[in-house]
Scaffold this active site. Sequence first.
Site, PDB file in Angstrom:
ATOM      1  N   HIS A 121      -6.427 -15.002  56.434  1.00 28.54           N
ATOM      2  CA  HIS A 121      -7.656 -13.871  56.177  1.00 28.54           C
ATOM      3  C   HIS A 121      -7.180 -12.580  56.791  1.00 28.54           C
ATOM      4  CE1 HIS A 121     -11.125 -11.444  57.679  1.00 28.54           C
ATOM      5  NE2 HIS A 121     -11.377 -11.758  56.570  1.00 28.54           N
ATOM      6  N   CYS A 122      -6.075 -12.738  57.910  1.00 27.11           N
ATOM      7  CA  CYS A 122      -5.938 -11.282  58.724  1.00 27.11           C
ATOM      8  C   CYS A 122      -4.870 -10.481  58.429  1.00 27.11           C
ATOM      9  CB  CYS A 122      -5.992 -11.750  60.140  1.00 27.11           C
ATOM     10  SG  CYS A 122      -7.328 -12.400  60.969  1.00 27.11           S
ATOM     11  N   ILE A 123      -3.660 -11.285  58.078  1.00 24.05           N
ATOM     12  CA  ILE A 123      -2.544 -10.711  57.969  1.00 24.05           C
ATOM     13  C   ILE A 123      -2.269  -9.656  56.755  1.00 24.05           C
ATOM     14  CG2 ILE A 123       0.018 -10.822  58.107  1.00 24.05           C
ATOM     15  CD1 ILE A 123      -1.763 -11.782  60.707  1.00 24.05           C
TER      16      ILE A 123
END
Length: 313
Positions: free
Chosen positions: A268-270
């Site tokens: 979800h973040c990178i």
Amino acid sequence: MTFNKLVEKYKKKKINVGIVGIGYVGLKLLLQFGIKKVNIIGFDQDVQKLDLLKKNISPISYIKSSQIKKIKNFTSYETEYSKINKCDVIILCLPTPLKNKKPDLSHIIDTMKKIKKYLKKHQLLVLESTTYPGTTEEKIKPFLDKKFSIGIDFFLGYSPERENPGDKRFSFDRIPKICSGYSSKCIKLCVSLYKIIVDKVIPAKNIKEAEFSKLIENIYRSVNISMVNEMKMISHKINIDINNVLNLANTKPFGFTKFEPGPGIGGHCIPIDPYYLYWKAKQSNIDAKFIKLAGETNENTTNWVIENFFKIL
């Protein structure tokens, strides 16, 4: 209530914590406070998710339903925000997606519009969502200024989440928690809050530095993943096994951190968070070339992997 009495209230865990957004970040927070016998209200707009939680069923695959059941005596769940006024602490764990590779803070802004009438004196509001430096003070503080004196009768902080879904090596309480606040009192209260659930709390000098720290953690990963993905494509072309090369390099006891290649970049973040700083840098006429190149490289890697699958098939 004096500020010292407020801090003492936190130390004795005599507080009600409201967590807005029961996703993979919010649910883990809810579990940690519940384990410490702190009363929590979980707010979310997803009725089906809350129905599962009310039945002690986990809506997330890697979180066991038995964990939800274990804290049932300390939890309640709401879709409406009126019970925000029953909370001593409000923690915002809301999504911050990209829209045309630009920050989309609509979830945070919409939520603040809905909860502002239920906010009261002596509450602490903490943002945990990943975002660009300046968000907390530019987007949240204006909702509070007309009603409160921030740092005196209302407290504002930011604490970046460090959740790594499914990670069995590092338990939540063992991961150091960065905390920040609008004033020294805000920081002190924020630290008191998170000391309840983690072993080590690290206060930042100000909110912007805490916001930036979360982004640089993810940018570091993005850039290094893209680098090793590019090395994979080069090694494949010249008939060298990149995994053997990385294992050799990893024998160096200093100056090298091993990143492993993959089919691009996931999670979800990178793929998202680095673009928040890229956008912020653009506002200051700075071209964050590493962020842009890393994103492009990882996207190209996915296409490269797919093409090679077809060749093999």
